[in-house]
Design an enzyme around this catalytic site. Structure first.
Site, PDB file in Angstrom:
ATOM      1  N   GLU A  77      -1.182  -3.962   9.458  1.00 51.19           N
ATOM      2  CA  GLU A  77      -0.147  -3.655  10.370  1.00 51.19           C
ATOM      3  C   GLU A  77      -0.496  -4.528  11.704  1.00 51.19           C
ATOM      4  OE1 GLU A  77       0.983   0.399  10.082  1.00 51.19           O
ATOM      5  OE2 GLU A  77       0.739   0.486  12.128  1.00 51.19           O
ATOM      6  N   ASP A  78      -1.551  -4.444  12.041  1.00 50.83           N
ATOM      7  CA  ASP A  78      -1.974  -4.886  13.413  1.00 50.83           C
ATOM      8  C   ASP A  78      -2.373  -6.690  13.476  1.00 50.83           C
ATOM      9  OD1 ASP A  78      -1.469  -2.678  14.342  1.00 50.83           O
ATOM     10  OD2 ASP A  78      -3.519  -2.037  14.459  1.00 50.83           O
TER      11      ASP A  78
END
Ligand code: MN
Length: 714
Positions: A77-78
């Site tokens: 996600e990051d």
């Protein structure tokens, strides 16, 4: 303090000596690389978060796959240079599946689907495939809540609410009692900061009392154990904050009124000891009926086992006691984790069938749901069987506790909808307002500008919002009436004493009087007069110009509230009341109250002709009832009575004798001859109540020469 991966690995080795610490190390290094340079809201390095998540998972005795997934849960996600195939290549398919399940949905969704709901559906579905998904998710959420202080205040309530609605109940379903409690208390703190503050303050003010009580009771409980020769452990505590808060909300009571907020837990070796201890407790203290629960004989759906009872202890202080074995306790705290065994992420132990059955049920929910909104709704229905979900006419969903009615619904929509509510339709059909709502009902509220709450609504609502709004409307109404009554009384007294209120206002005399009575303004004064707390006459006298020299009596203008008519006005107990002069009601008569300008609440007999004339104004009619008679000083009522008699000597004497034999009084008596050998005796009797009067009237009619006996009503 920075959590270190070495500590996590040490912890894991304690419950899983064959754990692959090289794998965990590798996941840690990969996570460190992917989150390089990233920081949390707090400004700390991002890496703290995945390590803390792994640490929580280690406390849940999670396996290596879950620990690795915990370390990696945010990397995709990051960090857009890391993708799932790479995770799969380095850490295997299972880890990749879990990480995928936990990665937020970012792309645009068709049909206005909410991203949060779509993400939630994804998590829950991944969880149905591998329970470790939800374990990592719960650990993730728990750490985020523990560090929520760093998050901007406006972002906190939504996370808190989602946790209370979805994740805490899931933790509960999985038997993760400790996790559920911590999630709830943190969510309560950040989701309802004002309530949290109030509750913690209230409880800390009771602290010295609670500490003393807990200690004293613990000693007594240990004595019970030693008398029974049972080995065990006794722990006392105040219940967790969110459970106390929910109780306050459910019962719409104030913080000060919480009294059973203390609880004990007794841990013993085996089931037989549990029942022995229970017997010992019930011998010493009275159990509260309906509060004993045997979850050992009949475990909860989530496999929770324990005995629960509530008893009344010293000083009448009620408290709860849970009795269970150490094994049961470990399971209650950490649920499935207490005997943690997986086979490809599925639970294997036979006694975990219930959890597996629930996971299967989740799959059915998925199949039965068209959209993620519907899925979230159905999931909630499954997680909170004690609630009902109903639809607004526009198709929005609202949830209520079981037993809620359209009135609860109306107040949940808007206070004004509640206050103006006159009827309700459920699924298109008009129904009584006290009808209970069922899940799936489409509810529509009929309002009218003249609609207003009624006191009986309080009997058919269950939400604290509705209860509070109705009460506050009724109080406001009562206050307005008191002001109206007070104003009229004061005007009348001022006229009598030829005082001009306006002049008193201009000269500052009024302001002075208000100040002396510590009243904010004229309306407050009117209200005090209307409630009968201050006599209008006293105020009027103070307003006579030049009277300020006589100041001694102004400090005591408050009347005894019990003076006045011996009447209880339902819901308006403080209003100034008088008995109507026209029909002169007495105790026992059916009565009705009428708000009269200038006279306060005037009580009439229900069949009074005057009242029927006045009743065109239903707003001014109040339900009233007689107060219970006071033994010390029975009030006597004056009742006018007329007797038609033959003209006989000694008639008046016989009548007086009956009255005095009956211990009634005569206020007035006069005999008139009406000609034609007939006469009339007019009396005003002083009687205790209606039956006293009836008894006297019966005796009158038995008297020789009496033609007719009549209680006079105009
Ligand atoms: Mn995270």
């Amino acid at each position: 303090m920075l959590p270190r991966i070495e500590h996590v690995i040490e912890k894991v080795k304690l419950y899983n000596p064959s754990s692959d610490d090289k794998l965990i190390q590798r996941a840690y290094l990969f996570s460190a690389m992917a989150h390089e340079g990233q920081t949390r809201y707090s400004g700390e390095p991002y890496l703290i978060h995945p390590i803390a998540v792994a640490d929580i998972l280690a406390q849940l005795k999670a396996d290596d796959i879950a620990l690795v997934a915990g370390l990696l849960h945010d990397v995709v996600e990051d960090n857009h240079s890391v993708n799932l195939p790479e995770i799969q290549k380095r850490f295997g398919l299972e880890v990749a599946h879990i990480v995928e399940g936990l990665t937020k949905i970012e792309e645009k969704l068709p049909g206005g689907e909410r991203k949060e709901w779509a993400t939630l559906r994804k998590v829950i579905l991944a969880m149905a495939g591998d329970i470790r998904v939800i374990l990592v998710k719960l650990a993730d959420r728990l750490h985020n809540l523990r560090t929520m202080e760093a998050l901007p205040a406006e972002k906190r309530p939504a996370k808190a609410k989602e946790t209370l609605e979805i994740y805490a109940p899931i933790a509960y379903r999985l038997g993760l009692g400790k996790m559920k409690t911590e999630l709830e208390d943190l969510s309560f703190r950040y989701g309802f900061p004002d309530d949290y503050e109030k509750l913690t303050t209230a409880l800390s003010s009771k602290r010295s009392y609670s500490d003393g009580f807990l200690e004293e009771t613990r000693v007594t409980l240990e004595k019970i154990l030693s008398d029974l020769q049972v080995k065990g452990e006794v722990k006392g505590r105040t219940k967790h904050l969110y459970s106390i808060f929910q109780k306050l909300k459910r019962q719409a009571i104030a913080v000060e009124q919480v009294y059973d907020y203390m609880a004990f837990r007794i841990l013993v070796g085996d089931v037989r000891d549990c029942y022995a201890v229970l017997g010992g407790i019930h011998t010493l203290w009275k159990p509260i009926p309906g509060r004993f629960k045997d979850f050992i004989a009949i475990p909860k759906d989530n496999h929770y086992r324990s005995l629960h009872t509530s008893v009344v202890g010293a000083n009448g202080q009620p408290f709860e006691i849970q009795i269970r074995t150490w094994q049961m306790h470990a399971e209650a705290e950490n649920g499935i984790a207490a005997h943690w065994k997986y086979k490809e992420g599925r639970l294997t132990k036979e006694d975990e069938e219930a959890t597996n059955a629930w996971l299967k049920q989740l799959d059915e929910i998925r199949q039965g749901s068209q959209s993620s909104a519907e899925f979230v709704q159905n999931l909630r229905l499954d997680l909170f069987p004690k609630e009902v979900y109903v639809f607004t006419p526009k198709g929005a969903v609202m949830s209520f506790p079981r037993g809620a009615t359209p009135i609860d619904f109306a107040y949940a929509v808007h206070t004004q909808i509640g206050n103006r509510c006159t009827g309700a339709k459920i699924n298109g059909k008009l129904v009584p307002l006290k009808t209970q709502l069922n899940s799936g009902d489409r509810v529509e509220i009929v309002t009218s500008p003249n609609g207003k709450p009624s006191r009986d609504w309080l009997d058919s609502v269950v939400t604290s919002r509705a209860i509070n709004k109705i009460k506050s409307w009724l109080n406001q109404q009562e206050k307005e009436r008191a002001i109206e009554i007070g104003k009229a009384s004061l005007d009348r007294e001022c006229r009598r004493l030829k005082v001009h209120l306006k002049e008193a206002q201009e000269s500052g005399l009024l302001a002075e009087v208000l100040k002396k009575l510590a009243l904010a303004d004229l309306d407050v004064l009117y209200a005090e007069i209307g409630y009968g707390k201050i006599a209008a006459r006293t105020i009027a006298r103070r307003l006579v110009p030049g009277s300020e020299t006589v100041q001694s009596s102004i400090t005591e203008p408050r009347m005894e509230p019990s003076k006045g008519a011996p009447i209880v006005v339902r819901g308006a107990s403080d209003l100034l009341t008088t008995l109507a002069k026209c029909c002169k009601p007495i105790r026992g008569d059916e009565i009705v109250g009428f708000i009269s300008r200038g006279k306060g609440l005037v009580v009439h007999r229900a069949n009074c002709k005057n009242l029927q004339r006045l009743a065109y104004n239903p707003d001014r009619i109040l339900e009233v009832a007689w107060e219970l008679p006071s033994q010390a000083a029975p009030t006597l009522h004056d009742v006018p009575v007329t007797l038609h008699t033959e003209d006989r000597p000694g008639m008046v004497a016989s009548v007086t004798k009956i009255v005095s034999d009956s211990k009634a009084g005569i206020r007035h008596i006069e005999g008139v001859l009406t000609g034609g050998g007939e006469g009339r005796i007019k009396l005003i009797l002083a009687v205790r109540d209606k039956s006293h009067l009836s008894q006297i009237l019966r005796q009158f009619s038995k008297l020789a020469g009496v033609v007719e006996v009549r209680r006079d009503i105009r």
